[in-house]
Design a protein around this motif. Structure first.
Motif, mmCIF file in Angstrom:
data_model
loop_
_atom_site.group_PDB
_atom_site.id
_atom_site.type_symbol
_atom_site.label_atom_id
_atom_site.label_comp_id
_atom_site.label_asym_id
_atom_site.label_seq_id
_atom_site.Cartn_x
_atom_site.Cartn_y
_atom_site.Cartn_z
ATOM 1 N N GLN A 155 0.816 -1.207 0.000
ATOM 2 C CA GLN A 155 0.000 0.000 0.000
ATOM 3 C C GLN A 155 0.853 1.261 0.000
ATOM 4 O O GLN A 155 0.411 2.302 -0.475
ATOM 5 C CB GLN A 155 -0.934 0.020 1.208
ATOM 6 C CG GLN A 155 -2.064 -0.963 1.125
ATOM 7 C CD GLN A 155 -2.955 -0.730 -0.081
ATOM 8 O OE1 GLN A 155 -3.251 0.390 -0.458
ATOM 9 N NE2 GLN A 155 -3.377 -1.819 -0.700
ATOM 10 N N HIS A 164 -3.428 6.791 5.616
ATOM 11 C CA HIS A 164 -2.339 5.815 5.649
ATOM 12 C C HIS A 164 -1.180 6.286 6.508
ATOM 13 O O HIS A 164 -0.572 5.498 7.236
ATOM 14 C CB HIS A 164 -1.856 5.477 4.234
ATOM 15 C CG HIS A 164 -1.167 4.162 4.173
ATOM 16 N ND1 HIS A 164 0.182 4.040 4.115
ATOM 17 C CD2 HIS A 164 -1.658 2.901 4.218
ATOM 18 C CE1 HIS A 164 0.509 2.766 4.100
ATOM 19 N NE2 HIS A 164 -0.585 2.057 4.157
ATOM 20 N N ASN A 193 -4.813 -1.925 6.712
ATOM 21 C CA ASN A 193 -4.795 -1.182 5.445
ATOM 22 C C ASN A 193 -5.083 -2.092 4.256
ATOM 23 O O ASN A 193 -4.400 -2.052 3.253
ATOM 24 C CB ASN A 193 -3.482 -0.424 5.259
ATOM 25 C CG ASN A 193 -2.280 -1.333 5.120
ATOM 26 O OD1 ASN A 193 -2.341 -2.523 5.447
ATOM 27 N ND2 ASN A 193 -1.173 -0.801 4.643
ATOM 28 N N PHE A 219 -6.833 -1.967 1.721
ATOM 29 C CA PHE A 219 -7.598 -1.128 0.806
ATOM 30 C C PHE A 219 -7.909 -1.857 -0.489
ATOM 31 O O PHE A 219 -8.870 -1.527 -1.169
ATOM 32 C CB PHE A 219 -6.843 0.162 0.497
ATOM 33 C CG PHE A 219 -6.481 0.958 1.727
ATOM 34 C CD1 PHE A 219 -7.354 1.067 2.794
ATOM 35 C CD2 PHE A 219 -5.268 1.599 1.812
ATOM 36 C CE1 PHE A 219 -7.032 1.803 3.924
ATOM 37 C CE2 PHE A 219 -4.933 2.345 2.927
ATOM 38 C CZ PHE A 219 -5.816 2.438 3.985
ATOM 39 N N TYR A 273 -11.583 -1.339 -0.761
ATOM 40 C CA TYR A 273 -12.030 -0.175 -1.535
ATOM 41 C C TYR A 273 -11.263 -0.041 -2.826
ATOM 42 O O TYR A 273 -10.081 -0.177 -2.856
ATOM 43 C CB TYR A 273 -11.861 1.090 -0.695
ATOM 44 C CG TYR A 273 -12.204 2.367 -1.411
ATOM 45 C CD1 TYR A 273 -13.530 2.646 -1.750
ATOM 46 C CD2 TYR A 273 -11.220 3.257 -1.795
ATOM 47 C CE1 TYR A 273 -13.858 3.810 -2.420
ATOM 48 C CE2 TYR A 273 -11.535 4.423 -2.465
ATOM 49 C CZ TYR A 273 -12.858 4.689 -2.785
ATOM 50 O OH TYR A 273 -13.169 5.832 -3.450
#
Length: 168
Positions: free
Chosen positions: A78, A92, A137, A139, A168
């Protein structure tokens, strides 16, 4: 000198308490212009190699039983898509620089696990020790990661928690 002393202190604490230890850092390189400056020191890199070999030997001991029942799952990739070193108050940046360090003070031992290491954790059966998987995290999850989570981690009464916009 101070950075090395902190690494040695954290190493000693982890190995004597039977806890997991990972140098949580998301630099773009270990040396050079894109590196976090504290990893570009020959003595720190030398001592890091010694600590890594000692810790791997410790993990190979037959009676080694990690004490953590909480796995904090991070995606080191990430950092390539978000700016974890941003001076802005980004999600983040807060996860990496504030939330994760504070999780070590929660009162229960935690292990930090990179999401790319989950297949190896499952293959070795080490995922069974954890009662909670906390994805800080996640994501973006690949189909293979979602399948592994569904088939292996969402079992045996475990709790899975996802922080901020999972997938996401």
């Amino acid at each position: 000198v101070e950075t090395l002393e902190v690494f040695q202190k954290e190493f000693g604490a982890a190995i004597t308490r039977g806890q997991g230890w990972w140098w949580l850092e998301f630099p773009y390189a270990l040396v050079g212009d894109m590196a976090a400056a504290w990893f570009d020191d020959p003595e720190i890199l030398h001592q890091a190699g010694i600590m890594k070999r000692l810790y791997e030997g410790y993990l190979a001991l037959p009676d080694h039983r990690p004490s953590s029942e909480i796995a904090v799952v991070v995606s080191s990739k990430q950092a390539y898509h978000t700016d974890s070193y941003s001076p802005a108050n980004t999600v983040h940046s807060n996860i990496i620089n504030h939330m994760i360090p504070k999780m070590f003070k929660a009162g229960a031992p935690i292990d930090i696990v990179d999401i790319c290491d989950l297949p190896r954790l499952v293959t070795r059966g080490r995922h069974r020790q954890y009662k909670l998987f906390y994805f800080v995290n996640a994501f973006h999850l690949t189909g293979a990661e979602r399948d592994l989570i569904d088939r292996h981690l969402k079992q045996d009464g475990r709790t899975l928690a996802f922080f901020f916009a999972p997938g996401y």
